[in-house]
Scaffold this active site. Structure first.
Site, PDB file in Angstrom:
ATOM      1  N   ASP A 261     -10.409   3.442   3.111  1.00  0.00           N
ATOM      2  CA  ASP A 261      -9.918   4.763   3.510  1.00  0.00           C
ATOM      3  C   ASP A 261     -10.728   5.256   4.705  1.00  0.00           C
ATOM      4  OD1 ASP A 261      -9.778   7.705   3.656  1.00  0.00           O
ATOM      5  OD2 ASP A 261      -8.500   7.480   1.896  1.00  0.00           O
TER       6      ASP A 261
ATOM      7  N   ARG B 296      -1.744  12.021   3.231  1.00  0.00           N
ATOM      8  CA  ARG B 296      -0.808  11.174   2.503  1.00  0.00           C
ATOM      9  C   ARG B 296      -1.028  11.414   1.016  1.00  0.00           C
ATOM     10  NH1 ARG B 296      -0.620   4.605   2.843  1.00  0.00           N
ATOM     11  NH2 ARG B 296      -2.482   4.790   1.581  1.00  0.00           N
TER      12      ARG B 296
ATOM     13  N   THR C  86       2.757   9.864  -4.294  1.00  0.00           N
ATOM     14  CA  THR C  86       4.080   9.607  -3.702  1.00  0.00           C
ATOM     15  C   THR C  86       3.970   8.885  -2.356  1.00  0.00           C
ATOM     16  OG1 THR C  86       4.092  11.662  -2.444  1.00  0.00           O
ATOM     17  CG2 THR C  86       4.932  11.768  -4.698  1.00  0.00           C
TER      18      THR C  86
HETATM   19  C1  PRP Z   1      -4.839   8.064   6.428  1.00  0.00           C
HETATM   20  C2  PRP Z   1      -4.875   7.630   7.879  1.00  0.00           C
HETATM   21  C3  PRP Z   1      -3.467   7.904   8.339  1.00  0.00           C
HETATM   22  C4  PRP Z   1      -2.663   7.594   7.100  1.00  0.00           C
HETATM   23  C5  PRP Z   1      -2.046   6.220   7.264  1.00  0.00           C
HETATM   24  O1  PRP Z   1      -4.933   9.442   6.325  1.00  0.00           O
HETATM   25  O2  PRP Z   1      -5.850   8.312   8.640  1.00  0.00           O
HETATM   26  O3  PRP Z   1      -3.248   9.234   8.760  1.00  0.00           O
HETATM   27  O4  PRP Z   1      -3.573   7.571   5.988  1.00  0.00           O
HETATM   28  O5  PRP Z   1      -1.212   5.938   6.184  1.00  0.00           O
HETATM   29  P1  PRP Z   1       0.377   5.885   6.347  1.00  0.00           P
HETATM   30  O6  PRP Z   1       0.651   5.100   7.595  1.00  0.00           O
HETATM   31  O7  PRP Z   1       0.813   5.189   5.094  1.00  0.00           O
HETATM   32  O8  PRP Z   1       0.869   7.289   6.433  1.00  0.00           O
HETATM   33  P2  PRP Z   1      -5.012  10.186   4.901  1.00  0.00           P
HETATM   34  O9  PRP Z   1      -3.648  10.564   4.456  1.00  0.00           O
HETATM   35  O10 PRP Z   1      -5.852   9.380   3.960  1.00  0.00           O
HETATM   36  O11 PRP Z   1      -5.724  11.555   5.254  1.00  0.00           O
HETATM   37  P3  PRP Z   1      -7.188  11.846   5.859  1.00  0.00           P
HETATM   38  O12 PRP Z   1      -7.145  11.447   7.316  1.00  0.00           O
HETATM   39  O13 PRP Z   1      -7.312  13.304   5.666  1.00  0.00           O
HETATM   40  O14 PRP Z   1      -8.194  11.050   5.084  1.00  0.00           O
HETATM   41  N1  URA Z   2      -5.065   5.084   5.084  1.00  0.00           N
HETATM   42  C1  URA Z   2      -6.305   4.562   5.227  1.00  0.00           C
HETATM   43  O1  URA Z   2      -7.268   5.281   5.541  1.00  0.00           O
HETATM   44  N2  URA Z   2      -6.471   3.235   4.987  1.00  0.00           N
HETATM   45  C2  URA Z   2      -5.471   2.426   4.657  1.00  0.00           C
HETATM   46  O2  URA Z   2      -5.699   1.213   4.459  1.00  0.00           O
HETATM   47  C3  URA Z   2      -4.181   2.989   4.522  1.00  0.00           C
HETATM   48  C4  URA Z   2      -4.006   4.302   4.758  1.00  0.00           C
END
Ligand code: PRP
Ligand code: URA
Length: 206
Positions: free
Chosen positions: A197, A102, A106
């Site tokens: 996170d 994500r 944005t």
């Molecule tokens: C986090 C989480 C989801 C996403 C959720 O991943 O593991 O995939 O955010 O957010 P959303 O519902 O608003 O899309 P992140 O993008 O932080 O990547 P990562 O798993 O590589 O840390």
């Molecule tokens: N992704 C995460 O890992 N945590 C949140 O709270 C939202 C998105």
């Protein structure tokens, strides 16, 4: 679409420890693994079975095997934290991977990897600990559908109501299994109260 919040005292207990800012990555991973096992029980509760004969030491009886192959698809990275728990419950499952992150500004999901096993008519369980805006899981499920995958379920540990609504609108055919339905998103689209996170806490990257 069916939305199931998996109400179980063990999930509540372990998830409360995971939410704690003072938990180590090692402990966080272990609790996530345990919750994944507990949730898999519920996600697979209605799987179809085929009968087969079994010879016990005493007599022949009717046994059962799963009708469909199972494919588990973690959304990278944080979805990897759920994989071993699911595989311990379904050791014969095949594993696909979808790489999405994500964008912090944005909040749009960016795709960087997709490799899906070629099983015929599997039940596919997409796993990610967090459903926040829904952008990542909606995009991941669309990537699967674009490749012809049907019969998809989604499992997450914490969801925000905003993400559940967005998923319902985008993929009304996908059943969602949630460990805890939290209150809301904050101004940075993090889940409140959430656990921060998930990827950073699993892998110790912050
Ligand atoms: C986090 C989480 C989801 C996403 C959720 O991943 O593991 O995939 O955010 O957010 P959303 O519902 O608003 O899309 P992140 O993008 O932080 O990547 P990562 O798993 O590589 O840390
Ligand atoms: N992704 C995460 O890992 N945590 C949140 O709270 C939202 C998105």
């Amino acid at each position: 679409m069916q939305i199931t919040v998996v109400e179980h005292p063990l999930i509540k207990h372990k998830l409360s420890k995971m939410r704690d800012i003072n938990s180590t990555s090692r402990d966080f991973r272990e609790w996530l693994d345990e919750i994944a096992m507990l949730m898999t029980y519920e996600v697979t509760r209605d799987l179809e079975l085929d009968e087969m004969p079994v010879q016990t030491p005493i007599c022949e009886t009717t046994g059962y095997k799963l009708h469909n192959n199972i494919v588990v698809v973690p959304i990278l990275r944080a979805g990897l934290g759920l994989l071993s728990g699911v595989l311990r419950m379904i050791p014969n499952a095949h594993v696909g991977h979808i790489g999405l992150y994500r964008d912090e500004k944005t909040l749009e999901p960016h795709e960087y990897y997709c490799k899906i096993p070629p099983d015929k008519d599997p039940i596919t369980i997409v796993v990610d600990p967090m459903l926040a805006t829904g952008g990542s899981s909606i995009a991941a499920i669309q990537m699967l559908k674009d490749r012809g995958v049907k019969n998809i379920r989604f499992m997450c540990i914490i969801a925000a109501p905003e993400g559940v609504k967005a998923m319902q609108e985008a993929h009304p055919d996908v059943d969602i299994y949630i460990g805890a339905l939290d209150e809301k998103l904050n101004e940075h689209c993090y889940i409140v109260p959430g656990l921060g996170d998930a990827g950073d806490r699993i892998f110790g990257t912050k």
